[in-house]
Design an enzyme around this catalytic site. Sequence first.
Site, PDB file in Angstrom:
ATOM      1  N   LYS A   9      -6.090   9.361   3.700  1.00 52.79           N
ATOM      2  CA  LYS A   9      -6.867   9.387   4.951  1.00 52.79           C
ATOM      3  C   LYS A   9      -6.050   8.787   6.078  1.00 52.79           C
ATOM      4  O   LYS A   9      -5.091   8.043   5.841  1.00 52.79           O
ATOM      5  CB  LYS A   9      -8.164   8.577   4.813  1.00 52.79           C
ATOM      6  CG  LYS A   9      -8.007   7.108   4.387  1.00 52.79           C
ATOM      7  CD  LYS A   9      -7.752   6.100   5.482  1.00 52.79           C
ATOM      8  CE  LYS A   9      -7.567   4.683   4.967  1.00 52.79           C
ATOM      9  NZ  LYS A   9      -7.028   3.722   5.925  1.00 52.79           N
ATOM     10  N   PRO A  94       2.687   7.110  -0.088  1.00 53.30           N
ATOM     11  CA  PRO A  94       3.315   5.783  -0.074  1.00 53.30           C
ATOM     12  C   PRO A  94       2.287   4.660  -0.247  1.00 53.30           C
ATOM     13  O   PRO A  94       1.115   4.833   0.116  1.00 53.30           O
ATOM     14  CB  PRO A  94       4.000   5.709   1.292  1.00 53.30           C
ATOM     15  CG  PRO A  94       3.553   6.868   2.080  1.00 53.30           C
ATOM     16  CD  PRO A  94       2.894   7.854   1.169  1.00 53.30           C
ATOM     17  N   VAL A  95       2.734   3.532  -0.821  1.00 51.83           N
ATOM     18  CA  VAL A  95       1.811   2.417  -1.094  1.00 51.83           C
ATOM     19  C   VAL A  95       1.863   1.388   0.037  1.00 51.83           C
ATOM     20  O   VAL A  95       2.851   1.305   0.761  1.00 51.83           O
ATOM     21  CB  VAL A  95       2.104   1.734  -2.458  1.00 51.83           C
ATOM     22  CG1 VAL A  95       1.973   2.736  -3.591  1.00 51.83           C
ATOM     23  CG2 VAL A  95       3.484   1.102  -2.462  1.00 51.83           C
ATOM     24  N   ALA A  96       0.767   0.621   0.167  1.00 50.66           N
ATOM     25  CA  ALA A  96       0.613  -0.379   1.249  1.00 50.66           C
ATOM     26  C   ALA A  96       0.935   0.266   2.590  1.00 50.66           C
ATOM     27  O   ALA A  96       1.640  -0.296   3.422  1.00 50.66           O
ATOM     28  CB  ALA A  96       1.502  -1.607   1.004  1.00 50.66           C
ATOM     29  N   ALA A  97       0.418   1.468   2.781  1.00 49.96           N
ATOM     30  CA  ALA A  97       0.831   2.300   3.908  1.00 49.96           C
ATOM     31  C   ALA A  97      -0.300   2.589   4.885  1.00 49.96           C
ATOM     32  O   ALA A  97      -0.106   3.304   5.862  1.00 49.96           O
ATOM     33  CB  ALA A  97       1.393   3.622   3.387  1.00 49.96           C
ATOM     34  N   ASP A 136     -12.538   0.422   1.166  1.00 46.74           N
ATOM     35  CA  ASP A 136     -12.216   1.814   1.541  1.00 46.74           C
ATOM     36  C   ASP A 136     -12.626   2.828   0.475  1.00 46.74           C
ATOM     37  O   ASP A 136     -12.516   4.033   0.698  1.00 46.74           O
ATOM     38  CB  ASP A 136     -10.689   1.968   1.692  1.00 46.74           C
ATOM     39  CG  ASP A 136     -10.219   1.647   3.103  1.00 46.74           C
ATOM     40  OD1 ASP A 136     -11.073   1.329   3.941  1.00 46.74           O
ATOM     41  OD2 ASP A 136      -9.002   1.740   3.324  1.00 46.74           O
TER      42      ASP A 136
HETATM   43  O1  C5P Z   1     -11.931  -4.562   0.412  1.00 50.32           O
HETATM   44  P1  C5P Z   1     -10.488  -4.653   0.092  1.00 50.32           P
HETATM   45  O2  C5P Z   1     -10.213  -5.364  -1.207  1.00 50.32           O
HETATM   46  O3  C5P Z   1      -9.753  -3.363   0.197  1.00 50.32           O
HETATM   47  O4  C5P Z   1      -9.857  -5.563   1.217  1.00 50.32           O
HETATM   48  C1  C5P Z   1      -8.565  -6.136   1.118  1.00 50.32           C
HETATM   49  C2  C5P Z   1      -8.487  -7.325   2.062  1.00 50.32           C
HETATM   50  O5  C5P Z   1      -8.577  -6.879   3.417  1.00 50.32           O
HETATM   51  C3  C5P Z   1      -9.642  -8.299   1.896  1.00 50.32           C
HETATM   52  O6  C5P Z   1      -9.335  -9.267   0.924  1.00 50.32           O
HETATM   53  C4  C5P Z   1      -9.746  -8.906   3.265  1.00 50.32           C
HETATM   54  O7  C5P Z   1      -8.752  -9.899   3.419  1.00 50.32           O
HETATM   55  C5  C5P Z   1      -9.365  -7.775   4.185  1.00 50.32           C
HETATM   56  N1  C5P Z   1     -10.513  -7.038   4.745  1.00 50.32           N
HETATM   57  C6  C5P Z   1     -11.282  -7.649   5.727  1.00 50.32           C
HETATM   58  N2  C5P Z   1     -12.330  -6.979   6.282  1.00 50.32           N
HETATM   59  C7  C5P Z   1     -12.620  -5.708   5.905  1.00 50.32           C
HETATM   60  C8  C5P Z   1     -11.850  -5.075   4.906  1.00 50.32           C
HETATM   61  C9  C5P Z   1     -10.800  -5.766   4.357  1.00 50.32           C
HETATM   62  O8  C5P Z   1     -11.019  -8.797   6.096  1.00 50.32           O
HETATM   63  N3  C5P Z   1     -13.626  -5.077   6.495  1.00 50.32           N
END
Ligand code: C5P
Length: 293
Positions: A9, A94-97, A136
């Site tokens: 996405k 790709p990762v972390a992208a 996500d």
């Molecule tokens: O939900 P997810 O594990 O993908 O989120 C990874 C990190 O991104 C969370 O640990 C948080 O630090 C941050 N995050 C956030 N607010 C969001 C989504 C993600 O702070 N709405």
Amino acid sequence: MLEKASCCKVNLLLNILARRPDGYHELETVMHPVQVCDRLQFERGGAGLSLTCSDPSLPINSKNLVFRAAALFLKSAGASPAEGLAIHLQKNIPVAAGLGGGSGNAAATLLALNELFGHPLPPNRLMDLAASLGSDIPFFLQSRPALATGRGEIIEPLDFFPALRGTHLLLAHPGFGISTSWAYEQLDRFPAALNGVRGRARRLIRLLQTDLAAAAGEFYNSLQAPALHKYPLLELFQEFFRQNGALATLMSGSGSTTFALTRTRDEADDLLEKFKGEFGSSLWTAVVKTAPD
Ligand code: C5P
């Protein structure tokens, strides 16, 4: 054996509204599916849960979202602990992208296993499992554009946007990833980006029905503030895309992938050639049609 494509996405808008008491951030985001896909294969049998991956740099244990999604599914579906399951992940995204590759993999795993095990879990249960695995992931249980709110897990599916018909996306990855939690943590230093005004997502969705140029002017990502500050190369990508005729350019999600929107396929291909001339041809890039005809 069951095989599933797991696509990615971009966020056309990611507007952060506030930090929440639980540490997450309240946001409104317009997410758009992109047809750049990983492939997953699932096979029942053998002993226990095993994951293999085409990319040796990725973990194949519970640090991998696919593994976690499969383990959570088996537990929630009441599968016997002796149930054997082998999964193979062919990685192209790709990762972390900022493209949601891992989140898409997790959602595809939940959908595939529910199919493979005869649909033991109803859709709302899959949604809950997806949201518990990552903000996500619920988006990837469906395949349309969506407005996502809350921490990103509340999904309102939308029709493909008429104004984007025929347009193309050029995606460019700078060769390094950005950690999502790092990007969110930095927002303290960028108060304007941390406290966006609600309503931008609905405005963009409205413009995307009829007015491509006006909609393109509304693309926005709060997480660009910290990312561009730390990685000026991303700013250079964006300046280059603008100077070379892109309708819009934006970093996707928490980065690092940066995309350009063009009116036509030819414009996207031209832009890619120029991009390679400027930044070299070793970086990961892709040109895709934004939406189906
Ligand atoms: O939900 P997810 O594990 O993908 O989120 C990874 C990190 O991104 C969370 O640990 C948080 O630090 C941050 N995050 C956030 N607010 C969001 C989504 C993600 O702070 N709405």
